[in-house]
Design an enzyme around this catalytic site. Structure first.
Site, PDB file in Angstrom:
ATOM      1  N   HIS A 122       0.816  -1.219   0.000  1.00 44.75           N
ATOM      2  CA  HIS A 122       0.000   0.000   0.000  1.00 44.75           C
ATOM      3  C   HIS A 122       0.850   1.271   0.000  1.00 44.75           C
ATOM      4  CE1 HIS A 122      -3.631  -2.249   0.384  1.00 44.75           C
ATOM      5  NE2 HIS A 122      -3.391  -2.670   1.608  1.00 44.75           N
ATOM      6  N   ASP A 159      -2.827 -10.559  -2.492  1.00 42.67           N
ATOM      7  CA  ASP A 159      -3.407 -10.119  -1.229  1.00 42.67           C
ATOM      8  C   ASP A 159      -4.894  -9.823  -1.422  1.00 42.67           C
ATOM      9  OD1 ASP A 159      -2.095  -8.741   1.505  1.00 42.67           O
ATOM     10  OD2 ASP A 159      -3.968  -7.787   0.897  1.00 42.67           O
ATOM     11  N   HIS A 161      -6.348  -7.270  -0.402  1.00 45.82           N
ATOM     12  CA  HIS A 161      -6.425  -5.840  -0.672  1.00 45.82           C
ATOM     13  C   HIS A 161      -5.566  -5.498  -1.894  1.00 45.82           C
ATOM     14  CE1 HIS A 161      -6.953  -6.278   3.779  1.00 45.82           C
ATOM     15  NE2 HIS A 161      -8.007  -5.523   3.500  1.00 45.82           N
ATOM     16  N   ASP A 245      -4.433 -12.897   3.301  1.00 47.65           N
ATOM     17  CA  ASP A 245      -5.673 -12.477   3.948  1.00 47.65           C
ATOM     18  C   ASP A 245      -6.903 -12.722   3.088  1.00 47.65           C
ATOM     19  OD1 ASP A 245      -4.612 -10.553   2.272  1.00 47.65           O
ATOM     20  OD2 ASP A 245      -4.679  -8.927   3.732  1.00 47.65           O
TER      21      ASP A 245
END
Length: 311
Positions: A122, A159, A161, A245
């Protein structure tokens, strides 16, 4: 050819507030998965600032260094904090990635996994956010190019995200590929299928998944969208942003993958790397917040990387 693992105890010294999902326990869980592989763990070096600045502007690096506290915690955003050990932890994460690139680029290893934290995908060129301080995947990719002449660099992210930071770094670079499967719409709000790079350049490939999608949908997205695009890009090295995740037990995601799905995804992407990148694969730990699931997924992913490494 051998499989290598890089980590360092300093990565457990990045502290977060009580109850924060990105805790030092994640490192220990990941290393339990590594232990089951029977692989030796090599010490991740402390990255020099030049390596960090390959991913970030000098202004951000200076700001993070200035914000790091000598005691207690300092908030970067509501999700992201720095502690006295955070700078060294983040530099070890970048250092692990750089050392792993060196190993696969020189032929000392075929593939490598970096059990590190904090995560990085991120972190944008000019902003740390979303649990992430420095973007080790981007730093690794540009180190591969500048230090080893591996011009065409690729990062594939699985991931839950979307890796907005890596996408932002690669957006205008025609020799950098970013492919991602992720839950969408979801944090951080990027990652729609129409996001393909500057002026539709095509080296950004997003294959978003819907809430409650599971292994069949994720495997199909890799086969249909990510692997063919990666193959067409013809990378010189492939770097994984390996977030776990998307596992069905994870408290932060809404996908339903299991450890076998991550192994299958790894196998499919390693097949492309074997054809296009002389098998050169570096994998970096990103998310994964259920500790038992994280350990199991690291083991499954690492076993697939070992298989890709050959004897």
């Amino acid at each position: 050819m051998v499989f290598r693992v890089y980590s360092h105890p300093d990565c457990a010294e990045h502290r977060t507030p009580a109850g924060h999902p990105e805790s030092p326990d994640r490192l220990h869980a990941a290393l339990r998965g590594v232990d089951k592989l029977g692989a030796d763990v090599e010490e991740a070096p402390l990255a020099d600032w030049t390596s960090v600045r390959r991913a970030h502007g000098a202004a951000l690096v200076s700001a993070i260094r200035a914000a790091a506290p000598s005691e207690g915690l300092a908030a970067i955003d509501p999700d992201t904090t720095l502690s006295p050990g955070s700078l060294d932890a983040a530099r070890r994460a970048v250092g692990a990635a750089v050392a792993a690139v060196d190993a696969v680029a020189t032929g000392e290893a075929r593939s490598a996994f970096c059990a590190v934290r904090p995560p990085g995908h991120h972190a944008e060129p000019d902003r740390a956010m979303g649990f992430c301080v420095f973007n080790a995947a981007v730093a690794a990719a540009y180190h591969a190019r500048e230090a080893h002449g591996l011009t065409r660099v690729a990062v594939v992210d699985f991931d839950v995200h979307h890796g907005n930071g890596t996408q932002a770094a690669f957006w205008e670079d025609p020799d950098a590929f970013y492919g991602s499967i992720h839950q969408w719409p979801f944090y951080p709000g990027t990652g729609g299928a129409g996001e393909t790079g500057a002026e539709g350049g095509g080296t950004i490939v997003n294959a978003p998944l819907s809430h409650s999608d599971g292994g069949p949908e994720a495997r199909a997205a890799i086969r249909r969208d990510i692997a063919p695009a990666l193959d067409a890009f013809e990378p010189d090295i492939v770097i994984f942003s390996a977030g776990f995740d998307a596992h069905e037990a994870d408290p932060l995601g809404g996908l339903r993958l299991d450890a076998s799905d991550f192994a299958a995804i790894t196998d499919a992407l390693c097949d492309v790397a074997a054809t296009r990148a002389a098998g050169r694969v570096v994998s970096l730990l990103e998310g994964g917040y259920d500790l038992a699931a994280l350990s199991a997924c690291v083991h499954a992913h690492g076993a697939a990387l070992q298989g890709g490494a050959g004897a």
